[in-house]
Design a protein around this motif. Structure first.
Motif, PDB file in Angstrom:
ATOM      1  N   SER A   1       0.834  -1.197   0.000  1.00 29.46           N
ATOM      2  CA  SER A   1       0.000   0.000   0.000  1.00 29.46           C
ATOM      3  C   SER A   1       0.869   1.247   0.000  1.00 29.46           C
ATOM      4  CB  SER A   1      -0.908  -0.003   1.230  1.00 29.46           C
ATOM      5  OG  SER A   1      -1.833   1.062   1.182  1.00 29.46           O
ATOM      6  N   GLY A   2       0.341   2.340  -0.542  1.00 24.25           N
ATOM      7  CA  GLY A   2       1.102   3.580  -0.638  1.00 24.25           C
ATOM      8  C   GLY A   2       1.956   3.590  -1.896  1.00 24.25           C
ATOM      9  N   GLY A   3       2.916   4.512  -1.958  1.00 22.86           N
ATOM     10  CA  GLY A   3       3.777   4.604  -3.132  1.00 22.86           C
ATOM     11  C   GLY A   3       4.622   3.362  -3.318  1.00 22.86           C
TER      12      GLY A   3
ATOM     13  N   THR B   1      -0.452  -1.308  -6.277  1.00 25.78           N
ATOM     14  CA  THR B   1      -0.627  -0.530  -5.055  1.00 25.78           C
ATOM     15  C   THR B   1      -1.389   0.746  -5.372  1.00 25.78           C
ATOM     16  OG1 THR B   1       0.525   0.406  -3.140  1.00 25.78           O
ATOM     17  CG2 THR B   1       1.561   0.729  -5.285  1.00 25.78           C
ATOM     18  N   THR B   2      -1.747   1.473  -4.338  1.00 28.02           N
ATOM     19  CA  THR B   2      -2.369   2.788  -4.515  1.00 28.02           C
ATOM     20  C   THR B   2      -2.085   3.622  -3.284  1.00 28.02           C
ATOM     21  OG1 THR B   2      -4.431   3.982  -4.927  1.00 28.02           O
ATOM     22  CG2 THR B   2      -4.577   2.042  -3.522  1.00 28.02           C
ATOM     23  N   ASN B   3      -1.965   4.925  -3.497  1.00 24.23           N
ATOM     24  CA  ASN B   3      -1.827   5.852  -2.371  1.00 24.23           C
ATOM     25  C   ASN B   3      -3.015   6.806  -2.306  1.00 24.23           C
ATOM     26  OD1 ASN B   3      -1.250   7.399  -4.603  1.00 24.23           O
ATOM     27  ND2 ASN B   3       0.841   7.907  -4.002  1.00 24.23           N
ATOM     28  N   LYS B   4      -4.129   6.365  -2.864  1.00 29.71           N
ATOM     29  CA  LYS B   4      -5.351   7.165  -2.859  1.00 29.71           C
ATOM     30  C   LYS B   4      -6.486   6.355  -2.246  1.00 29.71           C
ATOM     31  CE  LYS B   4      -4.275   9.811  -7.059  1.00 29.71           C
ATOM     32  NZ  LYS B   4      -3.023   9.150  -7.387  1.00 29.71           N
TER      33      LYS B   4
ATOM     34  N   GLY C   1       3.745  -1.094   3.989  1.00 25.45           N
ATOM     35  CA  GLY C   1       3.409   0.291   3.700  1.00 25.45           C
ATOM     36  C   GLY C   1       4.216   1.267   4.522  1.00 25.45           C
TER      37      GLY C   1
ATOM     38  N   SER D   1      -0.075   4.433   5.453  1.00 25.80           N
ATOM     39  CA  SER D   1      -0.763   3.209   5.041  1.00 25.80           C
ATOM     40  C   SER D   1      -0.942   2.248   6.204  1.00 25.80           C
ATOM     41  CB  SER D   1       0.018   2.510   3.919  1.00 25.80           C
ATOM     42  OG  SER D   1       0.106   3.321   2.773  1.00 25.80           O
TER      43      SER D   1
ATOM     44  N   THR E   1       9.332   2.689   2.598  1.00 24.93           N
ATOM     45  CA  THR E   1       9.240   4.053   2.096  1.00 24.93           C
ATOM     46  C   THR E   1      10.615   4.505   1.668  1.00 24.93           C
ATOM     47  OG1 THR E   1       8.907   6.384   2.685  1.00 24.93           O
ATOM     48  CG2 THR E   1       9.389   4.894   4.491  1.00 24.93           C
TER      49      THR E   1
END
Length: 360
Positions: free
Chosen positions: A12-14, A76-79, A115, A119, A140
């Motif tokens: 999850s996230g970037g 993945t998604t950060n939205k 994440g 996340s 990250t």
């Protein structure tokens, strides 16, 4: 080992380098050692909103190519915060129960969430509401997750930023220019200071330490007076103007994004007739590509440790790297505070000891 038989995993996230080696480690440990099933959830928590949930069984024989693959095979998604999920008409609604229902449809006994602090905080809230058994793995490129010295993805990003400085040094010298490299770092300057030291930057600007344009220009002039006809500046995207204003822009989808500090510095230096400047914004190049050996090692260690925590029924924990070994801490402790660059820490002292300008 309890009655755990079927675990889920999501990213999850970037994205960043090292996610696929982490997935690989989870699958190899869970399937080959414990005999469990591993279900990969696609597009992070968004995969849980589909009916049936977007997920796939992960097998050891699929894992060989993942060791050197960038990005994440799961997507993945950060939205899309589950608790304020954007709908097509622009409204925000709470879809957390829909995601919890998707988790239940998959029949999972536990979940490994990979994440950043944001996340993992959202996953923990979902886990508490849905009574999930959750273990977190920090990733990250910014390396700002609390209580861990290393996160998956950071080392590769530093390698790429350092290589960029290595390349820019020659063109800066050839044209007697100041070249500014803008790197990622949403809140913290870990990439900038690490790559800046490793790549021989003359000036490193990070959000944790204030600076002045006059001092930046003075450093450049001092170098010129000593016959050093060029300078390299590396700056984290979160650095503000000298007056303290954040530099952002709004993209075509209406999202507010950091960016522009490199151009700002260039204009300020040029307006004082100090030197000719050029700006390189490294952007998403830092996220992509083949993961470094260090990120493969961290991903492997974290993946194995996360599975072992599930086997020991140690939930609501995040794996961390501390004192050259993997440990675990309560997720609440890990997300309580982000980890900024310490202005009195070793890297700052090292940079200043080398004569690098960091600010006031």
């Amino acid at each position: 080992m309890g009655d755990t038989k079927r675990i889920g995993i999501l990213t999850s996230g970037g994205d960043c380098a090292g996610l696929n080696p982490t997935i690989r480690a989870v699958v190899l440990r869970a399937v080959e050692h414990y005999g469990w099933e591993v279900i990969g959830i696609q597009q992070a928590t968004h995969g849980l909103l589909k009916d049936p949930p977007a997920a796939m069984a992960l097998q050891p024989q699929q894992m060989s190519p993942l060791l050197t693959a960038g990005g994440t095979m799961l997507g993945t998604t950060n939205k899309g915060n589950p608790f304020a999920f954007p709908m097509p008409d622009g409204t925000l609604i709470d879809r957390s129960e829909d995601m919890i229902d998707g988790y239940r449809k998959l029949g999972l006994d536990a979940l490994i969430g990979i994440g950043g602090d944001g996340s993992i905080a959202i996953l923990r809230k979902l886990a508490q509401q849905g009574n999930w058994n959750l273990v977190g793995i920090p990733k990250t490129i910014d390396n700002d997750v609390g209580v861990t010295e290393r996160s998956v993805g950071f080392d590769t990003a530093v390698n790429i930023a350092t290589e960029a400085l290595d390349r820019l040094q020659f063109t800066a010298a050839s044209h007697s220019r100041v070249i500014i490299l803008e790197v990622m770092g949403r809140d913290a300057g870990h990439i900038a200071i690490s790559a800046g030291i490793a790549g021989g930057a003359d000036i490193i600007l990070i959000p944790e330490i204030p600076y002045t344009i006059d001092n930046v220009c003075a450093i450049i002039k001092e170098r010129q007076s000593k016959g050093k006809n060029y300078s390299l500046i590396i700056v984290a995207e979160a650095v503000r103007t000298e007056g303290g204003d954040p530099l952002t822009h709004t993209d075509g989808l209406g999202e507010c994004r950091l960016g522009g500090i490199g151009q700002y510095l260039s204009e300020q230096i040029c307006s004082r007739h100090v030197a000719e400047t050029r700006v390189t914004v490294l952007g998403h190049v830092q996220r992509g590509g083949i993961p470094s050996p260090s990120d493969r090692l961290i991903g492997a260690a974290f993946g194995v440790a996360a599975v072992d925590l599930i086997a020991e029924r140690q939930f609501d924990q995040m794996v961390t790297w501390q004192n050259r070994q993997v440990m675990s801490v309560p997720i609440a402790d890990a997300i309580a505070h982000y980890r900024a660059v310490d202005p009195t820490g070793t890297l700052v002292k090292t940079a200043r000891g080398l004569g690098i300008y960091l600010g006031d």
